[in-house]
Scaffold this motif. Structure first.
Motif, mmCIF file in Angstrom:
data_model
loop_
_atom_site.group_PDB
_atom_site.id
_atom_site.type_symbol
_atom_site.label_atom_id
_atom_site.label_comp_id
_atom_site.label_asym_id
_atom_site.label_seq_id
_atom_site.Cartn_x
_atom_site.Cartn_y
_atom_site.Cartn_z
ATOM 1 N N ASN A 92 53.839 13.902 55.526
ATOM 2 C CA ASN A 92 53.970 13.421 53.816
ATOM 3 C C ASN A 92 52.778 13.156 53.489
ATOM 4 N N PRO A 93 51.809 14.039 53.269
ATOM 5 C CA PRO A 93 50.505 13.813 52.473
ATOM 6 C C PRO A 93 50.644 13.348 51.214
ATOM 7 N N GLU A 94 51.476 13.898 50.229
ATOM 8 C CA GLU A 94 51.666 13.565 48.951
ATOM 9 C C GLU A 94 52.219 12.246 49.026
ATOM 10 N N ASN A 95 53.272 11.903 49.676
ATOM 11 C CA ASN A 95 53.975 10.380 49.476
ATOM 12 C C ASN A 95 52.858 9.247 49.826
ATOM 13 N N VAL A 96 52.113 9.861 50.993
ATOM 14 C CA VAL A 96 51.038 9.079 51.457
ATOM 15 C C VAL A 96 50.110 8.485 50.370
ATOM 16 N N THR A 97 49.511 9.642 49.924
ATOM 17 C CA THR A 97 48.217 9.542 48.963
ATOM 18 C C THR A 97 48.662 8.754 47.686
ATOM 19 N N ALA A 98 49.976 8.972 47.308
ATOM 20 C CA ALA A 98 50.574 8.103 46.210
ATOM 21 C C ALA A 98 50.752 6.412 46.422
ATOM 22 N N CYS A 99 50.956 6.278 47.666
ATOM 23 C CA CYS A 99 50.922 5.218 48.235
ATOM 24 C C CYS A 99 49.694 4.405 48.370
ATOM 25 N N LEU A 100 48.611 5.008 48.993
ATOM 26 C CA LEU A 100 47.121 4.502 49.089
ATOM 27 C C LEU A 100 46.574 4.137 47.852
ATOM 28 N N CYS A 101 46.880 4.867 46.838
ATOM 29 C CA CYS A 101 46.328 4.364 45.568
ATOM 30 C C CYS A 101 46.779 2.608 45.239
ATOM 31 N N GLU A 102 47.752 2.390 45.470
ATOM 32 C CA GLU A 102 48.454 1.007 45.336
ATOM 33 C C GLU A 102 47.997 0.040 46.497
ATOM 34 N N LEU A 103 47.757 0.788 47.551
ATOM 35 C CA LEU A 103 47.421 -0.131 48.755
ATOM 36 C C LEU A 103 45.857 -0.405 48.437
ATOM 37 N N LEU A 104 45.133 0.173 48.237
ATOM 38 C CA LEU A 104 43.641 -0.147 47.957
ATOM 39 C C LEU A 104 43.528 -0.856 46.856
ATOM 40 N N LEU A 105 44.348 -0.872 45.717
ATOM 41 C CA LEU A 105 44.260 -1.585 44.617
ATOM 42 C C LEU A 105 44.849 -2.906 44.956
ATOM 43 N N GLU A 106 45.878 -3.281 45.532
ATOM 44 C CA GLU A 106 46.620 -4.527 45.749
ATOM 45 C C GLU A 106 45.853 -5.281 46.840
ATOM 46 N N ASN A 107 45.017 -4.787 47.774
ATOM 47 C CA ASN A 107 44.370 -5.414 48.897
ATOM 48 C C ASN A 107 42.854 -5.331 48.790
ATOM 49 N N ALA A 108 42.352 -4.814 47.528
ATOM 50 C CA ALA A 108 40.824 -4.812 47.167
ATOM 51 C C ALA A 108 40.159 -4.155 48.414
ATOM 52 N N VAL A 109 40.731 -2.959 48.743
ATOM 53 C CA VAL A 109 40.105 -2.305 50.114
ATOM 54 C C VAL A 109 38.577 -1.736 49.753
ATOM 55 N N ASP A 110 37.772 -2.183 50.334
ATOM 56 C CA ASP A 110 36.356 -1.612 50.449
ATOM 57 C C ASP A 110 36.138 -0.292 51.456
ATOM 58 N N LEU A 111 36.645 -0.593 52.521
ATOM 59 C CA LEU A 111 36.621 0.584 53.343
ATOM 60 C C LEU A 111 38.153 0.951 54.041
ATOM 61 N N LEU A 112 38.506 2.117 53.820
ATOM 62 C CA LEU A 112 39.674 2.703 54.249
ATOM 63 C C LEU A 112 39.531 3.717 55.423
ATOM 64 N N ILE A 113 40.154 3.599 56.483
ATOM 65 C CA ILE A 113 40.015 4.460 57.383
ATOM 66 C C ILE A 113 41.417 5.072 57.914
ATOM 67 N N LEU A 114 41.565 6.308 58.023
ATOM 68 C CA LEU A 114 42.555 7.062 58.263
ATOM 69 C C LEU A 114 42.500 7.863 59.516
ATOM 70 N N ALA A 115 43.779 7.937 60.235
ATOM 71 C CA ALA A 115 44.142 9.139 61.367
ATOM 72 C C ALA A 115 45.045 9.926 61.016
#
Length: 277
Positions: free
Chosen positions: A12-35
């Protein structure tokens, strides 16, 4: 430095990508690592950077193996970063911050269903650790954080044994930085992921696997882990946590990871506070 890891699965890359935007914002993420993220990280950065959310600009972690099973992005112009080792299943990158040189080791280990022989999975972990030690010396990095889907539980031999990661859960184990057996010395790492097993409320860890009727099923598995150099223990503190929702996305269904909409794994968050260094 705020760090987020997520095995997103490929479904589900489209759903995941939409969620990632909020994850980055809400957690002030500097470094994101994905598998298992199937899209190109530059495309992900373009999507994030073009969003109307108040998110910093991101760039991909440099990588030649675009089809690697693990990849990452980082805030642009905040840190100096270079890739120092790439393998199909892991990547090592040196990140320079105002405080320290950090070796970030990202991994997606071999799963038991496709690799039932423990020796095969243990060989990868041994190779991973050996490369970490080699590049700590080459890059003058005294601090390492290894993060990803190891596909091995913290209490399995490849994770705690001296010839594996030698990652231990006890803070008082590090009066000495190595374990000596005969003439050989084995470097120790600290594994804070063990604390996830003490969760009283779901989600208990990041991955749920329904029992097939066997007698030794755990149901919840902590195969997504963070392992750090003992020198980072104070900076790491008690920051490790599982994320199960954002403002507009719930990653759970009936208390389990919602793999039909997002992923069969949940994101894992941690933080390194530089003022401790």
């Amino acid at each position: 430095m705020n760090i987020l890891f997520w095995n997103t699965n490929r479904k589900n890359p489209e759903n995941v990508t939409a969620c990632l935007c909020e994850l980055l914002l809400e957690n002030a993420v500097d470094l994101l690592i994905l598998a298992e993220y199937p899209n190109i990280t530059q495309d992900l950065c373009n999507t994030i950077n073009a969003s109307e959310l108040d998110i910093p600009q991101y760039i991909p972690i440099p990588a030649k193996k675009l089809k690697s099973k693990v990849k990452g992005i980082i805030i642009n112009k905040l840190y100096s970063i270079k890739s120092v080792k790439e393998d199909n299943r892991y990547q090592l990158a040196k990140i320079t911050t105002p405080t320290y040189n950090l070796l970030v080791a990202m991994i997606h280990g071999k799963d038991i269903r496709n690799n039932p022989r423990l020796a095969d999975r243990q060989h990868l972990i041994r190779q991973f650790k050996n490369d970490i030690i080699e590049h700590e010396q080459q890059q003058n990095c005294q601090h390492t954080i290894a993060i990803g889907d190891f596909n091995i539980s913290p209490f399995e031999e490849p994770m705690f044994a001296t010839e594996g990661m030698h990652a231990l859960p006890f803070a008082d184990s590090f009066a000495k930085s190595t374990t000596k057996i005969g003439d050989a010395e084995y470097k120790k790492f600290y594994n804070p992921t063990w604390k996830l097993f003490a969760n009283k409320n779901p989600p208990f860890t990041t991955y749920y696997y329904k029992s097939d009727g066997g007698t030794s099923a755990l149901y919840w598995y902590a195969i997504d882990q963070v392992i750090i150099s003992p020198s980072l223990m104070d900076a790491f503190g008690n920051s490790l946590k599982i994320i199960s929702k954002t403002a507009n996305h719930s990653l759970l269904k009936k208390g389990k990871p919602n793999e039909k909409i997002y992923s069969d794994h949940l994101p894992l968050f941690c933080q390194l506070e530089e003022e401790f260094m």
